[in-house]
Scaffold this active site. Structure first.
Site, PDB file in Angstrom:
ATOM      1  N   SER A 119       0.509  -1.015  -0.161  1.00  0.00           N
ATOM      2  CA  SER A 119      -0.265  -0.104  -0.529  1.00  0.00           C
ATOM      3  C   SER A 119       1.582   0.863   0.206  1.00  0.00           C
ATOM      4  O   SER A 119       0.106   2.594  -0.876  1.00  0.00           O
ATOM      5  CB  SER A 119      -0.736   0.294   1.440  1.00  0.00           C
ATOM      6  OG  SER A 119      -1.746  -1.013   1.019  1.00  0.00           O
ATOM      7  N   HIS A 140      -0.726  -2.319  -7.016  1.00  0.00           N
ATOM      8  CA  HIS A 140      -1.862  -1.704  -5.890  1.00  0.00           C
ATOM      9  C   HIS A 140      -3.104  -2.159  -5.899  1.00  0.00           C
ATOM     10  O   HIS A 140      -3.921  -0.669  -6.826  1.00  0.00           O
ATOM     11  CB  HIS A 140      -0.936  -0.111  -5.303  1.00  0.00           C
ATOM     12  CG  HIS A 140      -2.024  -0.116  -3.882  1.00  0.00           C
ATOM     13  ND1 HIS A 140      -2.370   0.740  -3.717  1.00  0.00           N
ATOM     14  CD2 HIS A 140      -2.751  -1.163  -3.407  1.00  0.00           C
ATOM     15  CE1 HIS A 140      -2.686   1.343  -2.835  1.00  0.00           C
ATOM     16  NE2 HIS A 140      -3.290  -0.051  -1.985  1.00  0.00           N
ATOM     17  N   GLU A 152      -3.197   0.814  -9.061  1.00  0.00           N
ATOM     18  CA  GLU A 152      -2.210   1.433  -9.205  1.00  0.00           C
ATOM     19  C   GLU A 152      -0.808   0.780  -9.631  1.00  0.00           C
ATOM     20  O   GLU A 152      -0.657   0.137  -8.823  1.00  0.00           O
ATOM     21  CB  GLU A 152      -1.730   2.166  -7.745  1.00  0.00           C
ATOM     22  CG  GLU A 152      -2.046   4.044  -7.846  1.00  0.00           C
ATOM     23  CD  GLU A 152      -2.332   4.106  -6.385  1.00  0.00           C
ATOM     24  OE1 GLU A 152      -1.577   5.695  -6.424  1.00  0.00           O
ATOM     25  OE2 GLU A 152      -2.232   3.548  -5.351  1.00  0.00           O
ATOM     26  N   ASN A 190      -2.856   6.903  -1.538  1.00  0.00           N
ATOM     27  CA  ASN A 190      -2.543   6.299  -0.245  1.00  0.00           C
ATOM     28  C   ASN A 190      -2.449   8.007   0.595  1.00  0.00           C
ATOM     29  O   ASN A 190      -2.851   8.318   1.698  1.00  0.00           O
ATOM     30  CB  ASN A 190      -2.138   5.513   1.065  1.00  0.00           C
ATOM     31  CG  ASN A 190      -2.955   3.725   0.975  1.00  0.00           C
ATOM     32  OD1 ASN A 190      -3.914   4.097   1.222  1.00  0.00           O
ATOM     33  ND2 ASN A 190      -2.378   2.604   0.347  1.00  0.00           N
TER      34      ASN A 190
HETATM   35  N1  LIG Z   1      -6.676  -4.066   3.835  1.00  0.00           N
HETATM   36  C1  LIG Z   1      -6.588  -3.493   2.149  1.00  0.00           C
HETATM   37  O1  LIG Z   1      -6.728  -2.932   2.234  1.00  0.00           O
HETATM   38  C2  LIG Z   1      -5.205  -3.244   1.413  1.00  0.00           C
HETATM   39  C3  LIG Z   1      -5.135  -2.573   0.089  1.00  0.00           C
HETATM   40  C4  LIG Z   1      -4.667  -2.807  -0.603  1.00  0.00           C
HETATM   41  C5  LIG Z   1      -3.058  -3.118  -0.164  1.00  0.00           C
HETATM   42  N2  LIG Z   1      -3.129  -3.654   0.726  1.00  0.00           N
HETATM   43  C6  LIG Z   1      -1.978  -4.382   1.251  1.00  0.00           C
HETATM   44  O2  LIG Z   1      -1.688  -5.811   1.322  1.00  0.00           O
HETATM   45  C7  LIG Z   1      -1.159  -6.435   1.653  1.00  0.00           C
HETATM   46  C8  LIG Z   1      -1.968  -7.924   2.723  1.00  0.00           C
HETATM   47  O3  LIG Z   1      -2.917  -6.929   3.238  1.00  0.00           O
HETATM   48  P1  LIG Z   1      -4.113  -7.465   3.454  1.00  0.00           P
HETATM   49  O4  LIG Z   1      -4.658  -6.764   4.010  1.00  0.00           O
HETATM   50  O5  LIG Z   1      -4.384  -9.094   2.712  1.00  0.00           O
HETATM   51  O6  LIG Z   1      -3.302  -8.526   5.116  1.00  0.00           O
HETATM   52  P2  LIG Z   1      -3.831  -9.844   5.744  1.00  0.00           P
HETATM   53  O7  LIG Z   1      -3.319  -9.120   7.088  1.00  0.00           O
HETATM   54  O8  LIG Z   1      -5.724  -9.904   5.640  1.00  0.00           O
HETATM   55  O9  LIG Z   1      -3.294 -11.238   4.730  1.00  0.00           O
HETATM   56  C9  LIG Z   1      -1.558 -10.975   4.877  1.00  0.00           C
HETATM   57  C10 LIG Z   1      -1.432 -12.195   5.043  1.00  0.00           C
HETATM   58  O10 LIG Z   1       0.037 -12.361   5.008  1.00  0.00           O
HETATM   59  C11 LIG Z   1       0.328 -13.544   5.413  1.00  0.00           C
HETATM   60  N3  LIG Z   1       1.985 -13.490   5.528  1.00  0.00           N
HETATM   61  C12 LIG Z   1       3.059 -13.162   6.195  1.00  0.00           C
HETATM   62  N4  LIG Z   1       3.974 -13.739   6.030  1.00  0.00           N
HETATM   63  C13 LIG Z   1       3.809 -13.831   5.147  1.00  0.00           C
HETATM   64  C14 LIG Z   1       5.258 -14.557   3.883  1.00  0.00           C
HETATM   65  N5  LIG Z   1       6.454 -14.648   4.907  1.00  0.00           N
HETATM   66  N6  LIG Z   1       4.896 -15.538   3.910  1.00  0.00           N
HETATM   67  C15 LIG Z   1       3.462 -15.484   2.839  1.00  0.00           C
HETATM   68  N7  LIG Z   1       2.746 -15.029   3.393  1.00  0.00           N
HETATM   69  C16 LIG Z   1       2.546 -14.177   4.609  1.00  0.00           C
HETATM   70  C17 LIG Z   1      -0.037 -13.874   6.844  1.00  0.00           C
HETATM   71  O11 LIG Z   1      -0.310 -15.371   6.568  1.00  0.00           O
HETATM   72  C18 LIG Z   1      -1.565 -13.411   5.628  1.00  0.00           C
HETATM   73  O12 LIG Z   1      -2.603 -14.227   5.468  1.00  0.00           O
HETATM   74  C19 LIG Z   1      -0.346  -5.510   2.655  1.00  0.00           C
HETATM   75  O13 LIG Z   1       0.849  -5.132   1.726  1.00  0.00           O
HETATM   76  C20 LIG Z   1      -1.450  -4.791   2.113  1.00  0.00           C
HETATM   77  O14 LIG Z   1      -0.904  -2.869   2.671  1.00  0.00           O
HETATM   78  C21 LIG Z   1      -4.231  -3.887   1.709  1.00  0.00           C
END
Ligand SMILES: NC(=O)c1ccc[n+]([C@@H]2O[C@H](COP(=O)([O-])OP(=O)(O)OC[C@H]3O[C@@H](n4cnc5c(N)ncnc54)[C@H](O)[C@@H]3O)[C@@H](O)[C@H]2O)c1
Length: 283
Positions: A119, A140, A152, A190
């Site tokens: 993000s 993104h 993005e 963001n």
């Molecule tokens: N939540 C949002 O609205 C949003 C929007 C756009 C981008 N993002 C980005 O997407 C990414 C994930 O966010 P999310 O909301 O899905 O988080 P989340 O916590 O729901 O999921 C993250 C997952 O990654 C896994 N994980 C952690 N370390 C790992 C590893 N070494 N190898 C494999 N898997 C691993 C975790 O077990 C978990 O299942 C982040 O970088 C976040 O900034 C989030």
């Protein structure tokens, strides 16, 4: 270059959504996470989303089975050995992402493009841990991925034009709209959205209004589909805090300082919808 097999790293809210839209577009998708049960949770969410599509007549039961058949669980990053594209969607933490990219660089073939769904973290810095910075790019997606149209596409300092073109085309095959952005903290989305959410949290912290009132003002007054505090709960308060810290550190400007109330909630484990409690409580 043709993308046919994709690996998605992280089967959380974003990773499962990305895996779903890739499989719906006909790509074979390896869905990777640390443990089998985390992948199963992600696959469960996809199954539920697809069942809703079948109920609403948007797809047939057969099509749903075809999509599910394209999803392959993986708990080992070395499974990247025969994929054309990896989309990383693990937690928003530079140390974790750096480790993942260093390993992917080792396991994936030379032609494989490594994308991050970060993000806010710098794509250029993530790329620097690999020996292929020209093949590292930001993709993104927005939350919820199956619904939101925007992706993005972030060019790191070394991202090759050809890689940008491949990812732009691939994004269109997912029925998403790619928008080109350069690599600055928070990109565009963001950098604009998160300070607004942080300010809404300050407004609550300083007792200007209740959480419901703050959300109502932004919904009815600004025509936002959901209020900023509800949105923060949906995004995840840990992710919101990481993003504010990245903006704060990246620009060195105190206008991006995270609200102490946001820090407090994250320390309490109140991460929003995903943990059942954030600014609001969830079943
Ligand atoms: N939540 C949002 O609205 C949003 C929007 C756009 C981008 N993002 C980005 O997407 C990414 C994930 O966010 P999310 O909301 O899905 O988080 P989340 O916590 O729901 O999921 C993250 C997952 O990654 C896994 N994980 C952690 N370390 C790992 C590893 N070494 N190898 C494999 N898997 C691993 C975790 O077990 C978990 O299942 C982040 O970088 C976040 O900034 C989030």
């Amino acid at each position: 270059m043709n993308v046919s097999k994709v690996m998605v790293v992280g089967a959380g809210q974003m990773g499962s959504g990305i895996a779903q839209v890739c499989a719906q577009a006909g790509y074979q998708v390896l869905l990777n996470d640390l443990k089998q049960e985390l992948i199963e949770r992600g696959l469960g969410v996809i199954n539920k989303n697809l069942s809703r599509n079948v109920e609403k007549g948007r797809m047939t039961a057969e099509e749903k089975q075809d999509v599910l058949g394209l999803l392959i669980p993986s708990t080992d990053l070395s499974d990247a050995k025969d994929v054309d594209l990896v989309i990383e969607a693990a937690v928003e933490n530079m140390e974790i992402k750096s480790k993942i990219f260093a390993q992917l660089d080792e396991f994936a073939p030379a032609h494989t493009i490594l994308a991050s769904n970060t993000s806010s973290l710098p794509i250029t810095e993530i790329a620097a841990v690999t020996k292929r910075p020209e093949k590292v790019i930001g993709m993104h997606f927005m939350n919820p991925v199956p619904v939101m149209k925007l992706v993005e596409i972030i060019r790191g300092l070394a991202t090759a034009d050809e890689v940008y073109q491949v990812i732009e085309e691939m994004t269109k095959t997912l029925k998403k709209v790619p928008v080109e952005v350069n690599d600055f903290p928070g990109f565009v989305s963001n950098r604009v959205l998160m300070p607004m959410i942080n300010e809404a949290i300050y407004t609550l912290y300083e007792g200007v209004a209740t959480k419901e009132a703050i959300d109502e003002v932004m919904k009815l007054g600004m025509n936002h589909p959901m209020g900023p505090l509800t949105l923060a709960d949906f995004i995840g308060l840990d992710t919101c805090l990481y993003i504010m810290e990245t903006l704060h550190e990246g620009f060195g400007d105190d206008k991006y300082r995270p609200c102490p109330l946001l820090r407090k909630y994250v320390k309490a484990g109140w991460l929003g919808k995903k943990t059942g409690r954030g600014f609001y409580t969830y079943e």
